[in-house]
Design an enzyme around this catalytic site. Structure first.
Site, PDB file in Angstrom:
ATOM      1  N   ASP A  81     -26.377 -51.581  41.608  1.00  0.00           N
ATOM      2  CA  ASP A  81     -25.424 -50.793  40.812  1.00  0.00           C
ATOM      3  C   ASP A  81     -24.001 -51.288  40.996  1.00  0.00           C
ATOM      4  O   ASP A  81     -23.548 -51.475  42.120  1.00  0.00           O
ATOM      5  CB  ASP A  81     -25.468 -49.321  41.255  1.00  0.00           C
ATOM      6  CG  ASP A  81     -26.748 -48.624  40.808  1.00  0.00           C
ATOM      7  OD1 ASP A  81     -27.222 -48.912  39.695  1.00  0.00           O
ATOM      8  OD2 ASP A  81     -27.257 -47.782  41.574  1.00  0.00           O
ATOM      9  N   GLU A 118     -23.764 -47.017  29.865  1.00  0.00           N
ATOM     10  CA  GLU A 118     -23.619 -45.737  29.176  1.00  0.00           C
ATOM     11  C   GLU A 118     -23.223 -45.988  27.722  1.00  0.00           C
ATOM     12  O   GLU A 118     -22.275 -46.711  27.455  1.00  0.00           O
ATOM     13  CB  GLU A 118     -22.530 -44.895  29.847  1.00  0.00           C
ATOM     14  CG  GLU A 118     -22.205 -43.667  29.030  1.00  0.00           C
ATOM     15  CD  GLU A 118     -21.053 -42.849  29.593  1.00  0.00           C
ATOM     16  OE1 GLU A 118     -20.910 -42.775  30.820  1.00  0.00           O
ATOM     17  OE2 GLU A 118     -20.310 -42.287  28.787  1.00  0.00           O
ATOM     18  N   HIS A 156     -24.736 -36.010  31.493  1.00  0.00           N
ATOM     19  CA  HIS A 156     -23.682 -35.161  32.056  1.00  0.00           C
ATOM     20  C   HIS A 156     -23.840 -33.691  31.702  1.00  0.00           C
ATOM     21  O   HIS A 156     -23.115 -32.848  32.226  1.00  0.00           O
ATOM     22  CB  HIS A 156     -22.305 -35.653  31.615  1.00  0.00           C
ATOM     23  CG  HIS A 156     -22.004 -37.026  32.139  1.00  0.00           C
ATOM     24  ND1 HIS A 156     -22.324 -38.167  31.442  1.00  0.00           N
ATOM     25  CD2 HIS A 156     -21.462 -37.445  33.307  1.00  0.00           C
ATOM     26  CE1 HIS A 156     -21.967 -39.218  32.158  1.00  0.00           C
ATOM     27  NE2 HIS A 156     -21.452 -38.814  33.286  1.00  0.00           N
TER      28      HIS A 156
HETATM   29  N1  GLN Z   1     -28.463 -45.454  41.062  1.00  0.00           N
HETATM   30  C1  GLN Z   1     -27.414 -44.481  40.966  1.00  0.00           C
HETATM   31  C2  GLN Z   1     -27.992 -43.153  40.519  1.00  0.00           C
HETATM   32  O1  GLN Z   1     -28.869 -43.126  39.745  1.00  0.00           O
HETATM   33  C3  GLN Z   1     -26.343 -44.915  40.023  1.00  0.00           C
HETATM   34  C4  GLN Z   1     -25.169 -43.980  40.015  1.00  0.00           C
HETATM   35  C5  GLN Z   1     -23.978 -44.448  39.252  1.00  0.00           C
HETATM   36  O2  GLN Z   1     -24.054 -45.330  38.436  1.00  0.00           O
HETATM   37  N2  GLN Z   1     -22.823 -43.876  39.458  1.00  0.00           N
HETATM   38  O3  GLN Z   1     -27.544 -42.115  40.923  1.00  0.00           O
END
Ligand code: GLN
Ligand code: ZN
Length: 755
Positions: free
Chosen positions: A600, A666, A695
């Site tokens: 990530d 996103e 969200h």
């Molecule tokens: N792997 C993390 C999750 O799913 C990614 C979170 C993020 O991108 N902020 O929570």
């Protein structure tokens, strides 16, 4: 004499008193009088600390119930008409509605304050925006500080930065057209301050650290000529980067003083000193307002001594920027050993550092011999401590070759090898990593941390959770499952706690926005990974399914970006060290049979420097660090990355250069608009544009996701398109998570059938 001051102090409180009072007030547990009392108490304490430390001024106007930019809007009376509030009678309740929204109106937008992790509320401007009749909180706080016996230096956000940071709500509105009215408002404020007997006003214009368009630079002349002669002296404060490019402009402005950030941009000093206007004060920001390191005071004195000789009384010494970005008080940290603590200074300790520099300049080094000796000793131990310097790490970084920062073959060949064993359907489905973190999960983690839950029981609880998550994903039919991240409190802390070179504080909280605070880890030394961090959890998860389990890691740039980073070596070197530690984990995951691994990087974009001219260099080293973390594995192993935001257009080539096999991003909130950029850029690898917003608990219907998938298929060929939500699901509940994923899979099946 030398004047000592800071540009602002954290308002949240050493024990986050403001946070708890705010939340209590919002929940109705305390009333406005009680909230107000907490505010005055905090101001009183913070002013007293500034004075007792030996500063010449206390900063007033840095306190805000939610945010200093919203306070400025309230002071100016520039409130968005959509709320229908009368700015001259704005109540605290209404102020919070602006910040948090109400039944009829969404809140003001929030965005990052320059390159910090602080978020401000974006003022809204339209053709009818008036700048009159604002709140008088600032004038009240000045009297309050006076009545406590303080010499007061009010802090204001300057007119051009206010305007620049605000958002034009009316298409085509030239924000600068509002400047005359805005200047008139500032004139009224300055007049009032003069009547109150204020001598100096610190007026912040942080946008001067950016590369500004010509009309904005010209506007500085207009504005500051109009603000001259209003009975107060203006100290124009800049910070976060060099303003050397604007030296000539700054010199021309009728200002009594200018503050510059000599921590971020020490090199700007020489350019600025050329033709420094006679009589003008230079405020030297030499104590770091963005980090937690104790200053090397001898080194600071070496910078300051020639300035003092040259400027005499016109030299001020201060923090580089407001101390808002540092935790409040190191004294409370009882879990850090003395050596480490000796290397650190939080906001309160930084007050002492500023004051000490003043005393040294005024009375000579002997007057502060004890403090200097302590500082020298701390600096020396940081240079040599074995806890910081691990030769093995240095050697590894030095030995890195270009080949270490790229996969063996290009994406096209890797993809073939990956397809051969993964055997995924077209439009493969996955999630971003986390699944709902229920109260039971949090309780188990907390109990384990406190030592109340034995290791074996904790493991069993987490394994049960992993089993549940895997079963649910199998039942839903997700092609590439994840283990769910139940064992992780936070995506950086989880890794930091297991890496060498990291320390954690108990109270090192920094305001992020409103009542929200973060407690970044401290990277104090060379980073390495003593033992695997995630392998056992992933191995267990894989043992439960024949589907390819996706391993889940946080990337080096994000770990760097969300920590306090050591200042004794370039950020990029620290980032490479983290990259090597993550690389070790990636390789161990592969060895354990986990051959799809997500790294990530949600903070990749955040690291961009303020000046565009510096972007390429950053993107170069940040991209390299990511590739170092990802390139230790065979080409058949599939590397994913994830970024949860929707501004990519300007850095797409750099994102592509990270060369992850799959990137998830996103997009649902922007109706896939972002994807058009990826399409026209012809992003070469696989993409999973989020098809629903995580969200909110809302469950999007199948048709809605199907439409987004169709839109995505317009720009990304089916062979390279993945289907997933926008981000991790840890803040969601199970019912909506399962319902939304079920719909996502139905939509995928329909889309596949139509291919
Ligand atoms: N792997 C993390 C999750 O799913 C990614 C979170 C993020 O991108 N902020 O929570
Ligand atoms: Zn995300």
């Amino acid at each position: 004499m030398t004047t000592a001051h800071v540009l602002g102090f954290p308002r949240i409180g050493a024990q986050r008193e403001l946070k708890f009072a705010l939340e209590g007030f919002w929940q109705g547990a305390i009333d406005e009088t009680e909230l107000a009392a907490v505010g005055s108490q905090l101001r009183r304490r913070h002013w007293a600390w500034q004075k007792d430390a030996g500063l010449d001024w206390v900063a007033v106007g840095d306190f805000a119930w939610y945010d200093q930019v919203l306070n400025t809007a309230a002071l100016l009376g520039a409130l968005p008409a959509r709320f229908g509030f009368d700015p001259s009678t704005l109540s605290l309740k209404q102020y919070f509605e602006l910040a948090r929204g109400n039944a009829a109106q969404p809140a003001l937008e929030m965005t990052k304050w320059f390159d910090t992790n602080y978020h401000y509320l974006v003022p809204e401007l339209d053709a009818d925006t008036r700048f009159d009749g604002g709140v008088d909180w600032l004038f009240y706080e000045i009297e309050e500080a006076r009545s406590q016996g303080h010499a007061v230096k009010p802090v204001l956000l300057g007119p051009l930065s206010f305007l620049y940071l605000a958002k034009a709500k009316l298409a085509g509105l030239d924000k600068l057209a509002l400047l005359p009215d805005l200047i008139a408002a500032y004139q009224r404020i300055l007049n009032k301050l003069a009547v109150q007997g204020v001598q100096w006003v610190q007026i912040d214009e942080p946008i001067l650290a950016l590369e500004l368009p010509g009309d904005w630079l010209a506007a500085f002349e207009r504005a500051y000529r109009a603000l001259d002669q209003h009975g107060v002296k203006l100290l124009l404060a800049t910070y976060f980067d060099s303003v050397a490019d604007h030296a000539a402009l700054l010199h021309r402005l009728p200002l009594a003083g200018v503050h510059v950030d000599l921590v971020r941009a020490p090199e700007q000093l020489d350019a600025l000193l050329v033709d420094w206007p006679t009589g003008r004060v230079l405020s030297a920001g030499v104590i770091d307002g963005r980090n937690i390191w104790a200053a090397d005071l001898s080194a600071r004195l070496e910078t300051l001594a020639p300035l003092a000789a040259h400027l005499g009384d016109r030299l001020w010494v201060g923090s580089s920027c407001s101390l808002l970005h540092t935790p409040v008080d190191l004294e409370q940290e009882d879990g850090l050993d003395a050596e480490l603590k000796g290397w650190l200074a939080f906001a309160r300790q930084k007050l002492g550092e500023v004051a000490m520099l003043k005393r040294a300049l005024e009375q000579g080094r002997d007057a502060v011999a004890g403090e200097l000796a302590r500082s020298d000793a701390a600096a020396a131990s940081r240079r040599t401590s074995r806890r910081i310097h691990d030769p093995a790490v240095g050697e590894r970084v030095a030995a890195l070759t270009p080949a270490d920062a790229c996969r063996a073959q290009p994406y096209a060949q890797r993809a073939e090898q990956q397809r051969a064993w993964l055997k995924l359907p077209l439009l493969p489905t996955t999630t971003i990593g986390s699944f709902p973190q229920t109260r039971e999960i949090r309780a188990a983690r907390a109990a384990f941390k406190r030592g109340e839950l034995p290791q074996a029981q904790y493991m069993a609880a987490m394994q049960a959770e992993i089993r549940l998550v895997v079963e649910k994903q199998e039942a839903l039919g997700l092609d590439v499952p994840v283990h769910g991240e139940a064992e992780r409190n936070d995506m950086v802390e989880y890794f930091g706690e297991q890496l060498s070179g990291f320390a954690f504080t108990r109270f090192g909280w920094v305001q992020s926005y409103g009542s929200r605070c973060v407690k970044p880890p401290i990277i104090f030394g060379d980073v390495s990974r003593p033992t695997p961090m995630t392998v056992e959890w992933s191995r267990y998860a894989q043992s439960l399914t024949t589907r390819p389990m996706k391993g889940m890691l946080t990337g080096p740039v994000t770990i760097l970006q969300w920590s306090f980073v050591r200042d004794d070596q370039p950020r990029e070197r620290t980032c490479l060290q983290i990259a090597l530690a993550i690389r070790d984990e990636v390789v161990d995951l592969e060895t354990a049979g986990i051959r799809v691994i997500q790294i990530d990087e949600p903070a990749f974009r955040e690291g961009l420097p303020l000046k565009r001219g510096d972007w390429d260099r950053y993107l170069e080293w940040a991209g390299r660090a990511f590739r170092v973390s990802a390139s230790g594995v065979a080409d058949a192993t599939q590397i994913h990355t994830h970024m949860c935001y929707s501004e990519f257009n300007d850095i797409l080539p750099a994102i592509a250069a990270m060369d992850a096999d799959v990137i998830t991003i996103e997009t649902s909130r922007s109706d896939m608009e972002l994807l058009e950029a990826f399409g026209s850029f012809r992003y070469p690898n696989e993409i999973g544009p989020g098809v629903y917003d995580i969200h909110s608990p809302r469950v999007p219907p199948v048709g809605e996701m199907l439409r987004l998938i169709a839109k995505a298929l317009d720009v990304v060929p089916a062979e390279r398109l993945w289907i997933n939500p926008d981000c991790g699901l840890k803040t969601r509940g199970w019912p909506e998570t399962e319902a939304a994923l079920r719909n996502m899979l139905d939509a995928t099946r329909e889309a596949r059938a139509a291919l």
